[in-house]
Scaffold this motif. Structure first.
Motif, mmCIF file in Angstrom:
data_model
loop_
_atom_site.group_PDB
_atom_site.id
_atom_site.type_symbol
_atom_site.label_atom_id
_atom_site.label_comp_id
_atom_site.label_asym_id
_atom_site.label_seq_id
_atom_site.Cartn_x
_atom_site.Cartn_y
_atom_site.Cartn_z
ATOM 1 N N LEU A 39 23.420 6.787 -37.886
ATOM 2 C CA LEU A 39 23.544 7.242 -36.926
ATOM 3 C C LEU A 39 23.813 8.665 -38.067
ATOM 4 O O LEU A 39 22.712 9.585 -37.195
ATOM 5 C CB LEU A 39 25.035 7.643 -36.275
ATOM 6 C CG LEU A 39 25.162 8.467 -35.225
ATOM 7 C CD1 LEU A 39 23.419 8.147 -33.783
ATOM 8 C CD2 LEU A 39 26.195 8.167 -34.707
ATOM 9 N N PRO A 40 24.296 9.435 -39.042
ATOM 10 C CA PRO A 40 23.973 10.589 -39.180
ATOM 11 C C PRO A 40 22.238 10.812 -40.107
ATOM 12 O O PRO A 40 21.369 11.358 -40.039
ATOM 13 C CB PRO A 40 24.435 10.649 -40.812
ATOM 14 C CG PRO A 40 26.067 9.189 -40.271
ATOM 15 C CD PRO A 40 25.553 8.382 -39.281
ATOM 16 N N LEU A 41 21.737 9.175 -40.347
ATOM 17 C CA LEU A 41 20.511 9.507 -41.366
ATOM 18 C C LEU A 41 19.381 9.813 -39.876
ATOM 19 O O LEU A 41 18.309 10.051 -40.135
ATOM 20 C CB LEU A 41 19.883 8.106 -41.548
ATOM 21 C CG LEU A 41 20.489 8.167 -43.458
ATOM 22 C CD1 LEU A 41 20.350 6.159 -43.876
ATOM 23 C CD2 LEU A 41 19.874 8.920 -44.079
ATOM 24 N N ILE A 42 19.524 9.345 -38.784
ATOM 25 C CA ILE A 42 18.454 9.273 -37.551
ATOM 26 C C ILE A 42 18.904 10.600 -36.909
ATOM 27 O O ILE A 42 17.338 11.361 -36.786
ATOM 28 C CB ILE A 42 19.100 8.331 -37.233
ATOM 29 C CG1 ILE A 42 18.675 6.834 -37.058
ATOM 30 C CG2 ILE A 42 18.008 8.047 -34.714
ATOM 31 C CD1 ILE A 42 19.376 5.186 -36.276
ATOM 32 N N GLY A 43 19.703 11.062 -37.261
ATOM 33 C CA GLY A 43 19.992 12.385 -36.117
ATOM 34 C C GLY A 43 19.691 13.386 -37.619
ATOM 35 O O GLY A 43 19.518 14.040 -37.184
ATOM 36 N N ALA A 44 19.494 12.901 -38.745
ATOM 37 C CA ALA A 44 19.503 14.083 -39.956
ATOM 38 C C ALA A 44 17.816 14.261 -39.507
ATOM 39 O O ALA A 44 17.187 14.743 -39.281
ATOM 40 C CB ALA A 44 19.374 13.532 -40.825
ATOM 41 N N VAL A 45 17.082 12.723 -39.431
ATOM 42 C CA VAL A 45 15.461 12.384 -39.511
ATOM 43 C C VAL A 45 14.899 13.268 -38.067
ATOM 44 O O VAL A 45 14.218 14.330 -37.657
ATOM 45 C CB VAL A 45 14.915 11.446 -39.430
ATOM 46 C CG1 VAL A 45 13.427 11.392 -39.093
ATOM 47 C CG2 VAL A 45 15.560 10.660 -41.031
ATOM 48 N N LEU A 46 15.092 13.220 -37.178
ATOM 49 C CA LEU A 46 15.495 13.903 -35.695
ATOM 50 C C LEU A 46 15.686 15.203 -35.982
ATOM 51 O O LEU A 46 14.610 15.566 -35.501
ATOM 52 C CB LEU A 46 16.199 13.270 -34.393
ATOM 53 C CG LEU A 46 16.019 11.737 -34.367
ATOM 54 C CD1 LEU A 46 16.908 10.937 -32.811
ATOM 55 C CD2 LEU A 46 14.386 11.457 -33.562
ATOM 56 N N MET A 47 16.304 15.677 -36.325
ATOM 57 C CA MET A 47 16.839 17.136 -36.262
ATOM 58 C C MET A 47 15.618 17.816 -37.653
ATOM 59 O O MET A 47 14.620 18.598 -36.637
ATOM 60 C CB MET A 47 18.115 17.659 -36.963
ATOM 61 C CG MET A 47 19.474 17.619 -35.450
ATOM 62 S SD MET A 47 20.792 18.054 -36.471
ATOM 63 C CE MET A 47 20.640 17.139 -38.335
ATOM 64 N N ALA A 48 15.052 17.098 -38.332
ATOM 65 C CA ALA A 48 13.979 17.621 -39.207
ATOM 66 C C ALA A 48 12.504 17.775 -38.418
ATOM 67 O O ALA A 48 12.188 18.389 -38.454
ATOM 68 C CB ALA A 48 14.059 16.701 -40.556
ATOM 69 N N ALA A 49 12.653 16.232 -37.982
ATOM 70 C CA ALA A 49 11.467 16.588 -37.121
ATOM 71 C C ALA A 49 10.950 17.083 -35.293
ATOM 72 O O ALA A 49 9.980 17.759 -36.187
ATOM 73 C CB ALA A 49 10.883 14.514 -36.483
ATOM 74 N N GLN A 50 12.519 18.074 -35.548
ATOM 75 C CA GLN A 50 11.684 18.635 -34.483
ATOM 76 C C GLN A 50 11.717 20.382 -34.861
ATOM 77 O O GLN A 50 10.328 20.637 -34.693
ATOM 78 C CB GLN A 50 13.056 18.878 -33.340
ATOM 79 C CG GLN A 50 13.694 18.048 -32.826
ATOM 80 C CD GLN A 50 13.116 18.240 -31.331
ATOM 81 O OE1 GLN A 50 12.799 19.173 -31.205
ATOM 82 N NE2 GLN A 50 12.800 16.780 -30.692
ATOM 83 N N VAL A 51 11.946 20.420 -36.515
ATOM 84 C CA VAL A 51 11.500 21.882 -36.569
ATOM 85 C C VAL A 51 10.527 21.633 -38.128
ATOM 86 O O VAL A 51 9.443 22.593 -37.518
ATOM 87 C CB VAL A 51 12.908 21.773 -37.974
ATOM 88 C CG1 VAL A 51 12.234 22.575 -38.721
ATOM 89 C CG2 VAL A 51 13.825 22.237 -37.338
ATOM 90 N N HIS A 52 9.989 20.156 -38.148
ATOM 91 C CA HIS A 52 8.199 19.996 -38.293
ATOM 92 C C HIS A 52 7.734 20.359 -37.221
ATOM 93 O O HIS A 52 6.511 20.950 -37.567
ATOM 94 C CB HIS A 52 8.214 18.798 -38.849
ATOM 95 C CG HIS A 52 6.725 18.081 -39.082
ATOM 96 N ND1 HIS A 52 7.252 17.866 -40.695
ATOM 97 C CD2 HIS A 52 6.172 18.089 -38.618
ATOM 98 C CE1 HIS A 52 5.771 17.932 -40.855
ATOM 99 N NE2 HIS A 52 4.924 17.562 -39.868
ATOM 100 N N MET A 53 7.644 19.806 -36.193
ATOM 101 C CA MET A 53 6.808 20.145 -35.129
ATOM 102 C C MET A 53 6.539 21.502 -34.348
ATOM 103 O O MET A 53 5.351 21.366 -33.783
ATOM 104 C CB MET A 53 7.272 19.520 -34.213
ATOM 105 C CG MET A 53 7.503 17.345 -33.431
ATOM 106 S SD MET A 53 7.284 16.976 -31.927
ATOM 107 C CE MET A 53 9.176 17.036 -31.946
#
Length: 168
Positions: A39-53
């Motif tokens: 869960l923390p890994l998925i959350g971190a990747v999703l938050m980073a992807a939001q900024v990346h986009m």
């Protein structure tokens, strides 16, 4: 103040480290459960992807560099607590208790744990509980000067801990 109260206080010792040179009679690390990692890994990747986009350049990859290692470090930090019996003392994290103050030790089975940690829990008890660990031990103290009636400690190997405490 009793000796057991002083023993349980923080005195600059490293977490779970006795000053004895003797090998530990019992040692266990209360690791974070496997299901607490995704869960923390998925959350971190999703938050980073939001900024990346939304941002080009350094701002696109920097959140991955910061958030993913942080998501790995948090479960590692949660699993740093040690339970060990060494040099005539029980160490739980950075609290320690001389074995001479232990009166009785009982194993709290998984089906009894909810009651032991809820309605039957004394507010003055010392408690180190991990929800992913289904068994615990209750260590009753024999010190009239100590306001703590007992310790409740989560453990995956309760029978071994009771034996190491010399109460079997």
């Amino acid at each position: 103040m009793s000796e057991s109260v002083e023993a349980a206080s923080r005195s600059g010792d490293l977490p779970g480290q006795a000053k004895s040179t003797e090998p530990p009679v019992y040692r266990e690390r209360l690791y974070a459960a496997w299901w607490s990692w995704p869960l923390p890994l998925i959350g971190a990747v999703l938050m980073a992807a939001q900024v990346h986009m939304g941002y080009p350049g350094v701002r696109a990859w920097l959140p991955y560099v910061v958030l993913v290692p942080l998501a790995i470090a948090i479960p590692l930090w949660l699993g740093r607590t040690k339970v060990e019996v060494r040099g005539g003392e029980l160490w739980v994290g950075d609290a320690h208790l001389p074995l001479r103050f232990i009166d009785e030790v009982e194993v709290i089975a998984p089906q009894e744990q909810r009651k032991a940690l809820g309605p039957d829990l004394d507010p003055a008890a010392f408690m180190v509980h991990r929800s992913s660990i289904r068994t615990s031990v209750r260590i009753w103290l024999d010190d009239a000067d100590d306001p703590t009636p007992y310790w409740v400690v989560s453990t995956r190997r309760p029978e071994e801990l009771v034996e190491a405490l010399g109460k079997r």
